[in-house]
Every structure is written in C-alpha cells, then in structure tokens.
Design a protein around this motif. Structure first.
Motif, PDB file in Angstrom:
ATOM      1  N   GLU A 189      15.471  -3.772   0.525  1.00 40.88           N
ATOM      2  CA  GLU A 189      16.145  -2.938  -0.479  1.00 40.88           C
ATOM      3  C   GLU A 189      15.339  -2.892  -1.776  1.00 40.88           C
ATOM      4  N   THR A 190      14.818  -4.061  -2.175  1.00 42.45           N
ATOM      5  CA  THR A 190      14.018  -4.121  -3.417  1.00 42.45           C
ATOM      6  C   THR A 190      12.807  -3.200  -3.307  1.00 42.45           C
ATOM      7  N   LEU A 191      12.177  -3.205  -2.130  1.00 46.96           N
ATOM      8  CA  LEU A 191      10.961  -2.398  -1.957  1.00 46.96           C
ATOM      9  C   LEU A 191      11.253  -0.898  -2.012  1.00 46.96           C
ATOM     10  N   LYS A 192      12.536  -0.524  -1.937  1.00 51.96           N
ATOM     11  CA  LYS A 192      12.894   0.898  -2.032  1.00 51.96           C
ATOM     12  C   LYS A 192      12.939   1.381  -3.488  1.00 51.96           C
ATOM     13  N   GLU A 193      12.921   0.431  -4.432  1.00 51.18           N
ATOM     14  CA  GLU A 193      12.984   0.826  -5.844  1.00 51.18           C
ATOM     15  C   GLU A 193      11.714   1.591  -6.216  1.00 51.18           C
ATOM     16  N   PRO A 194      11.872   2.684  -7.004  1.00 54.76           N
ATOM     17  CA  PRO A 194      10.714   3.508  -7.368  1.00 54.76           C
ATOM     18  C   PRO A 194       9.567   2.694  -7.977  1.00 54.76           C
ATOM     19  N   PHE A 195       9.927   1.668  -8.754  1.00 53.15           N
ATOM     20  CA  PHE A 195       8.880   0.841  -9.378  1.00 53.15           C
ATOM     21  C   PHE A 195       7.964   0.228  -8.325  1.00 53.15           C
ATOM     22  N   TRP A 196       8.577  -0.361  -7.297  1.00 58.43           N
ATOM     23  CA  TRP A 196       7.766  -1.044  -6.277  1.00 58.43           C
ATOM     24  C   TRP A 196       7.026  -0.052  -5.393  1.00 58.43           C
ATOM     25  N   ILE A 197       7.655   1.109  -5.149  1.00 58.06           N
ATOM     26  CA  ILE A 197       6.944   2.126  -4.356  1.00 58.06           C
ATOM     27  C   ILE A 197       5.697   2.575  -5.126  1.00 58.06           C
ATOM     28  N   THR A 198       5.858   2.771  -6.438  1.00 55.69           N
ATOM     29  CA  THR A 198       4.708   3.184  -7.262  1.00 55.69           C
ATOM     30  C   THR A 198       3.625   2.111  -7.247  1.00 55.69           C
ATOM     31  N   VAL A 199       4.043   0.867  -7.455  1.00 57.03           N
ATOM     32  CA  VAL A 199       3.075  -0.245  -7.426  1.00 57.03           C
ATOM     33  C   VAL A 199       2.330  -0.253  -6.095  1.00 57.03           C
ATOM     34  N   ASN A 200       3.082  -0.081  -5.006  1.00 57.34           N
ATOM     35  CA  ASN A 200       2.464  -0.158  -3.679  1.00 57.34           C
ATOM     36  C   ASN A 200       1.546   1.024  -3.388  1.00 57.34           C
ATOM     37  N   ILE A 201       1.866   2.197  -3.949  1.00 58.64           N
ATOM     38  CA  ILE A 201       0.972   3.355  -3.764  1.00 58.64           C
ATOM     39  C   ILE A 201      -0.367   3.069  -4.461  1.00 58.64           C
ATOM     40  N   PHE A 202      -0.295   2.563  -5.704  1.00 55.92           N
ATOM     41  CA  PHE A 202      -1.539   2.237  -6.427  1.00 55.92           C
ATOM     42  C   PHE A 202      -2.300   1.120  -5.701  1.00 55.92           C
ATOM     43  N   ALA A 203      -1.554   0.112  -5.238  1.00 55.09           N
ATOM     44  CA  ALA A 203      -2.208  -1.009  -4.541  1.00 55.09           C
ATOM     45  C   ALA A 203      -2.867  -0.523  -3.257  1.00 55.09           C
ATOM     46  N   LEU A 204      -2.192   0.382  -2.542  1.00 55.97           N
ATOM     47  CA  LEU A 204      -2.776   0.894  -1.292  1.00 55.97           C
ATOM     48  C   LEU A 204      -4.057   1.678  -1.585  1.00 55.97           C
ATOM     49  N   GLY A 205      -4.018   2.486  -2.639  1.00 56.02           N
ATOM     50  CA  GLY A 205      -5.223   3.233  -3.033  1.00 56.02           C
ATOM     51  C   GLY A 205      -6.380   2.279  -3.293  1.00 56.02           C
ATOM     52  N   ALA A 206      -6.093   1.205  -4.045  1.00 54.92           N
ATOM     53  CA  ALA A 206      -7.141   0.229  -4.384  1.00 54.92           C
ATOM     54  C   ALA A 206      -7.632  -0.503  -3.133  1.00 54.92           C
ATOM     55  N   VAL A 207      -6.709  -0.873  -2.271  1.00 54.89           N
ATOM     56  CA  VAL A 207      -7.083  -1.612  -1.056  1.00 54.89           C
ATOM     57  C   VAL A 207      -7.909  -0.723  -0.121  1.00 54.89           C
ATOM     58  N   LEU A 208      -7.561   0.563  -0.049  1.00 57.93           N
ATOM     59  CA  LEU A 208      -8.348   1.478   0.784  1.00 57.93           C
ATOM     60  C   LEU A 208      -9.762   1.638   0.211  1.00 57.93           C
ATOM     61  N   TYR A 209      -9.852   1.656  -1.116  1.00 58.66           N
ATOM     62  CA  TYR A 209     -11.185   1.735  -1.736  1.00 58.66           C
ATOM     63  C   TYR A 209     -11.988   0.468  -1.432  1.00 58.66           C
ATOM     64  N   HIS A 210     -11.301  -0.664  -1.434  1.00 62.25           N
ATOM     65  CA  HIS A 210     -11.942  -1.935  -1.071  1.00 62.25           C
ATOM     66  C   HIS A 210     -12.481  -1.847   0.361  1.00 62.25           C
ATOM     67  N   THR A 211     -11.633  -1.349   1.281  1.00 66.09           N
ATOM     68  CA  THR A 211     -12.041  -1.227   2.687  1.00 66.09           C
ATOM     69  C   THR A 211     -13.280  -0.331   2.793  1.00 66.09           C
ATOM     70  N   TYR A 212     -13.224   0.824   2.130  1.00 63.76           N
ATOM     71  CA  TYR A 212     -14.323   1.798   2.174  1.00 63.76           C
ATOM     72  C   TYR A 212     -15.627   1.182   1.635  1.00 63.76           C
ATOM     73  N   THR A 213     -15.551   0.547   0.472  1.00 66.37           N
ATOM     74  CA  THR A 213     -16.776  -0.015  -0.113  1.00 66.37           C
ATOM     75  C   THR A 213     -17.270  -1.212   0.702  1.00 66.37           C
ATOM     76  N   TRP A 214     -16.326  -1.974   1.243  1.00 66.24           N
ATOM     77  CA  TRP A 214     -16.709  -3.174   2.005  1.00 66.24           C
ATOM     78  C   TRP A 214     -17.455  -2.779   3.283  1.00 66.24           C
ATOM     79  N   PHE A 215     -16.898  -1.835   4.017  1.00 69.30           N
ATOM     80  CA  PHE A 215     -17.521  -1.420   5.272  1.00 69.30           C
ATOM     81  C   PHE A 215     -18.884  -0.773   5.014  1.00 69.30           C
TER      82      PHE A 215
END
Lengths: 138, 115
Positions: free
Chosen positions: A69-95
């Motif tokens: 339920e907590t993860l459904k809050e807009p704040f956490w969804i926003t945080v997770n979207i930014f975190a996913l973007g950063a993590v995908l960039y990490h994956t791209y640069t790492w590979f």
C-alpha cells in the motif's frame, strides 16, 4: 647546520589552484560522469528496498500488504521511477564498459568487445524475462 | 622505501561484483515491485507464493550477496564521488570509513534480517 629547523611529518604544501565544488557542471561529459557515479545511490536505495521487502515477508501478511500500500503512494512511485532511470543508466554504462575491464581469450583468440557487451545484454534480458514471468504467473 | 600497501584492489573487486550483480538484477526488481505492481500494470503474486520463492535458502543467499555487494559498489563509487565531485580529498580516511563501514553495517543488518 641550523638547529632551528624542525622535522615535520607533513609533506610541504604545493601551490594548487583550488577547484570549485561544482567544477563538473560546465561540460556535459563531466555531468554525465558525476551522474553515472551517483547511480550508485539508486543502487543502494534499491537493495535497501529489497531488504525492507524481505523484512515484511518475514514479519507476516499484514506487514507485506502495508508495504504494498505504501508503495502505491505517488511519492514512492516518483522515487522509484527516478531510481529505475538511474539503475537502467548504471546497467547501460556497466555493460558497455565491460570489454575495457575484462579481456577474455580462448587460446589465442580474443573474444570481440561486441560479443562481451552482447553477452551481458543477453544475460540481462534472459534473467529479467525469467523473473518477470515468475512474478506475473505466481 | 617500501611502497604503501593499498586496499584498493580488494574494494575494487567488491565494487565490480556489486556493479555487475546490480546491473543484472535490480532493474527488473525495481520495475516490478516499485512501479508496475503499485500502478496496477501487473498483479503481484500472493503473499504465500512470494514467501515460498523468496525464502528459499538459495534465493536468500543470492539476495544477501546482491544486497551486500551492491552496498560495497555504492560505497566505492560514492567515496570517489565525494573526493572528486565535492573536492573532499582532505577527508580521505573519514569518508572511506563512513562509506565502507556503512556497507559493512548494512550487510550485517541484511544477514540478520534474512536469517
């Protein structure tokens, strides 16, 4: 000999021009470098989320549903979207950097960079698809 | 004069292993648990199924290594970001202790929670 010379454990100071704290904002390549380094914060955040996920799993269904339920809050969804973007960039640069860190040889034949990068992406795609399938079919 | 022995290769290997594991596994986890399920794109598995899969000893061991090595990955990168990005080279030892110490404490807490 001059007896007033004291021994000092410190190295004599060189003259250096002090770099400003935000030296990296002037060039795109430097901003990209700092951003790539800061993706590690998103990596740390994600594994902390994984530990919290585990903690609720071990506590009981109530705690697990509370987290969902907590993860459904807009704040956490926003945080997770930014975190996913950063993590995908990490994956791209790492590979893409992998061939510069690892040189793989089979006998005299050096495995081409493209195959190492491709192998990384293939492993990533297979693992992600397997986890995705397990998750949605569960 | 003997060369000063450096711990950097050791920390670099943890950084490398954490970087590779996190690059492979974290995007799909974050996408599913942090975005796709909360916004309703997919329906997550039931609590019992999740528990059965995630609490399998092999999955727990993999999760521990993923968390611990990723934390050391963060520690190594963040340490040098503070040195180079924020020009804090004079706090060399303090930053190293905080970053690697944080990763060590985080790993211990993870081990405690997982078992």
């Amino acid at each position: 000999m001059n007896q007033n010379i004291h021994h000092t454990p410190h190295h004599p100071k060189w003259y250096r021009v002090r770099k400003p704290v935000f030296w990296w904002v002037k060039r795109f390549a430097d901003i990209r470098f700092i951003f790539r380094e800061l993706t590690s914060v998103a990596v740390a955040y994600s594994v902390i989320l994984l530990v919290v996920f585990y903690r609720t799993l071990l506590t009981g269904p109530g705690a697990y549903l509370d987290l969902m339920e907590t993860l459904k809050e807009p704040f956490w969804i926003t945080v997770n979207i930014f975190a996913l973007g950063a993590v995908l960039y990490h994956t791209y640069t790492w590979f893409n950097a992998a061939p510069r860190a690892i040189v793989v040889r089979l006998g005299k034949w050096r495995i081409p960079d493209l195959m190492i990068v491709g192998g990384n992406y293939a492993a990533w795609a297979v693992l992600s698809a397997a986890i995705f399938w397990l998750y949605v079919s569960g | 004069m003997s060369a000063k022995k450096s711990n950097d290769p050791f920390f670099w290997s943890l950084f490398g292993a954490g970087g590779a594991l996190s690059a492979l596994l974290i995007p799909v986890f974050l996408f599913l648990v942090g975005i796709a399920t909360p916004v309703g794109w997919v329906e997550g598995p039931a609590y019992e199924t999740t528990q059965m899969v995630m609490l399998h000893p092999l999955v727990r061991i993999a999760a521990f290594f993923l968390v611990s090595l990723s934390l050391f990955h963060w520690a190594h990168r963040f340490r040098f970001t503070l040195y180079d990005g924020l020009q804090l080279k004079h706090l060399f030892n303090l930053i190293a202790v905080i970053c690697y110490g944080g990763a060590l404490v985080g790993s211990t807490i993870t081990g405690y929670i997982l078992w």
